[in-house]
Design an enzyme around this catalytic site. Structure first.
Site: not given
Ligand code: NAD
Length: 252
Positions: A104, A122, A217, A235
């Protein structure tokens, strides 16, 4: 993370899997310094809800604001490098008969880490397209602060090539992800809050088709109850340890 922390059943399932699918979310990139949406709501952007910035309505109503937010997020992505979690997934791909990474994330860090089969559900934040025709644009005329640039071909407003809230996913990517979920022997669900659909439906679909579902997670999510194994660790710690435990003789 100690390799002895993993249940024997999980290790056996990984070793015997013909097809491993990983579903990743913003959490896997958190250790690379790219904030998750929840973490992003601090500092400068604290007063905005991402849903009101990453939406077609916001782009139409206030394109300059949406561009400023994405300019900030793009600068974070430019500065970021893949972490041990991304690298472990790239290594795993080389160790199993078939591996599909469904992400995502829009940051491209899996590809930078060396993953080859990546389905971007996405989109990708570094690509720019126009709102009207989806022309891919690499250069545009500069505009004053607070305004959004426009397409050199059709004049419509430009935007990052990401799926905004309320928009459909790219159909080919979604189809490929659904197929992968239905043929997975193991699905790793990594760093996703499990609330954004249809991505959040993939672990349930995989399980219905017989996959062993593993959640990685630090926090519980709505997907935790369907997971067969839950690893409450970042992770970047859990994934390298898991690869070392399942394929101990490989030099990854
Ligand atoms: P989210 O922000 O809703 O959730 C992030 C999850 O990651 C949480 O459950 C949290 O507990 C967990 N987390 C935090 N640190 C972690 C780690 N070190 N190891 C493992 N897990 C960890 O993210 P989502 O579910 O991807 O959904 C949100 C939307 O945001 C998606 O559609 C995505 O496209 C977008 N998004 C993308 C990025 C990116 O590309 N890096 C960044 C922010 C949001």
């Amino acid at each position: 993370m100690e390799t002895s922390a993993f249940p024997a059943e999980l290790i056996r399932r990984l070793q015997e899997a013909h097809h491993i699918v990983a579903l990743t979310g913003a959490g896997i990139s958190a250790e690379s310094g790219i904030p998750t949406f929840r973490e992003a709501q601090t500092g400068l952007w604290a007063r905005y809800d991402p849903q009101t910035l990453a939406s077609p309505e916001a782009l139409a109503r206030n394109p300059g604001l949406v561009w400023s937010w994405y300019a900030w997020r793009r600068s974070l992505v430019r500065q970021a490098a893949p972490n041990a979690g991304h690298r472990a997934l790239a290594a795993m791909e080389r160790l199993v008969p078939r591996f599909t990474l469904v992400t995502q994330n829009v940051d491209g860090l899996h590809q930078q880490a060396g993953s080859r089969t990546v389905i971007e559900l996405h989109g990708n934040i570094m690509r720019t397209v126009c709102a009207a025709q989806r022309h891919v644009v690499t250069q545009w005329a500069p505009v004053p602060e607070g305004e959004a640039p426009t397409c050199p071909y059709c004049g419509s407003v430009l935007r990052p090539d990401v799926v905004f809230f309320g928009e459909n996913l790219p159909p080919q990517a979604l189809e490929a992800a659904l197929q992968a979920a239905q043929t997975a022997d193991v699905m790793l669900v990594i760093g996703t809050s499990g609330v954004v659909y249809p991505a959040a439906a993939l672990p349930g679909l995989a399980k219905e088709h017989g996959a062993w579902v593993v959640e990685i997670n630090p926090q519980p999510t709505p997907l935790s109850d369907l997971a067969d194994t839950t690893l409450r660790a970042p992770a970047g710690e859990a994934l390298p340890a898991l690869v070392a435990a399942a394929w101990p003789r490989q030099n990854t």
